[in-house]
Scaffold this motif. Sequence first.
Motif, short mmCIF file in Angstrom:
data_model
loop_
_atom_site.label_atom_id
_atom_site.label_comp_id
_atom_site.label_asym_id
_atom_site.label_seq_id
_atom_site.Cartn_x
_atom_site.Cartn_y
_atom_site.Cartn_z
N MET A 62 -35.52 -10.58 -6.11
CA MET A 62 -34.19 -10.18 -5.68
C MET A 62 -34.33 -9.16 -4.55
O MET A 62 -35.12 -8.24 -4.62
N VAL A 63 -33.51 -9.33 -3.55
CA VAL A 63 -33.47 -8.41 -2.42
C VAL A 63 -32.27 -7.50 -2.61
O VAL A 63 -31.17 -7.95 -2.93
N VAL A 64 -32.48 -6.22 -2.42
CA VAL A 64 -31.39 -5.25 -2.53
C VAL A 64 -31.04 -4.77 -1.12
O VAL A 64 -31.91 -4.36 -0.36
N ILE A 65 -29.76 -4.86 -0.81
CA ILE A 65 -29.28 -4.44 0.50
C ILE A 65 -28.26 -3.33 0.29
O ILE A 65 -27.29 -3.50 -0.46
N ALA A 66 -28.46 -2.23 0.97
CA ALA A 66 -27.53 -1.11 0.84
C ALA A 66 -26.20 -1.45 1.52
O ALA A 66 -26.17 -2.09 2.57
N LYS A 67 -25.14 -1.02 0.89
CA LYS A 67 -23.79 -1.27 1.42
C LYS A 67 -23.67 -0.70 2.84
O LYS A 67 -23.06 -1.33 3.70
N GLN A 68 -24.27 0.46 3.08
CA GLN A 68 -24.17 1.07 4.41
C GLN A 68 -24.84 0.20 5.48
O GLN A 68 -24.38 0.15 6.61
N ILE A 114 -12.41 -2.08 12.80
CA ILE A 114 -13.37 -0.98 12.93
C ILE A 114 -12.95 0.20 12.07
O ILE A 114 -13.77 0.78 11.35
N GLU A 115 -11.68 0.54 12.09
CA GLU A 115 -11.18 1.65 11.27
C GLU A 115 -11.36 1.35 9.78
O GLU A 115 -11.75 2.22 9.02
N GLU A 116 -11.05 0.11 9.39
CA GLU A 116 -11.20 -0.27 7.98
C GLU A 116 -12.66 -0.15 7.55
O GLU A 116 -12.96 0.34 6.46
N LEU A 117 -13.57 -0.61 8.39
CA LEU A 117 -14.99 -0.52 8.06
C LEU A 117 -15.44 0.94 7.97
O LEU A 117 -16.17 1.32 7.05
N LYS A 118 -15.02 1.75 8.93
CA LYS A 118 -15.40 3.17 8.92
C LYS A 118 -14.88 3.89 7.69
O LYS A 118 -15.54 4.78 7.15
N ASN A 119 -13.69 3.50 7.22
CA ASN A 119 -13.08 4.14 6.06
C ASN A 119 -13.52 3.52 4.74
O ASN A 119 -13.08 3.96 3.68
N GLY A 120 -14.35 2.50 4.81
CA GLY A 120 -14.82 1.85 3.58
C GLY A 120 -13.80 0.96 2.92
O GLY A 120 -13.93 0.64 1.73
N VAL A 167 -24.87 -3.05 5.50
CA VAL A 167 -23.89 -4.09 5.77
C VAL A 167 -22.81 -3.55 6.69
O VAL A 167 -22.42 -4.18 7.67
N VAL A 168 -22.33 -2.35 6.40
CA VAL A 168 -21.30 -1.72 7.23
C VAL A 168 -21.82 -1.54 8.65
O VAL A 168 -21.11 -1.84 9.62
N ASP A 169 -23.04 -1.07 8.80
CA ASP A 169 -23.60 -0.85 10.13
C ASP A 169 -23.66 -2.15 10.94
O ASP A 169 -23.33 -2.17 12.12
N ILE A 170 -24.08 -3.22 10.30
CA ILE A 170 -24.15 -4.51 10.99
C ILE A 170 -22.76 -4.99 11.39
O ILE A 170 -22.53 -5.43 12.52
N LEU A 171 -21.82 -4.88 10.46
CA LEU A 171 -20.45 -5.31 10.76
C LEU A 171 -19.82 -4.45 11.86
O LEU A 171 -19.08 -4.96 12.71
#
Length: 92
Positions: A1-7, A76-82, A9-13
């Motif tokens: 299993m590969v674990v990917i940090a949520k951050q 972008i705002e939605e991604l920045k705000n989580g 994913v956010v950075d890529i998006l």
Amino acid sequence: MVVIAKQNVVDILLMEAFYEMHQVRDRLNFFQEKYQQTFENFSVFMKKENENFEYFDDYMEWKAYTKLFDEVLKKIEELKNGNFQIALTALR
């Protein structure tokens, strides 16, 4: 299993969204330079213009890019705000 940090994913998006924002901004700048006015002023001009298909085509494209730009900024705002969810799907 590969674990990917949520951050991660956010950075890529965010990188993708910023790239899209710059692409759309380039198109908006193209129209603004072509007509030497803002979209709002061009919209007023178009209400008076009769049957100039080049202007109408540019108006429709410019309008679409204006809307897309607003949507990208919101994304972008939605991604920045989580404010997003990650959906897990099974890959086969």
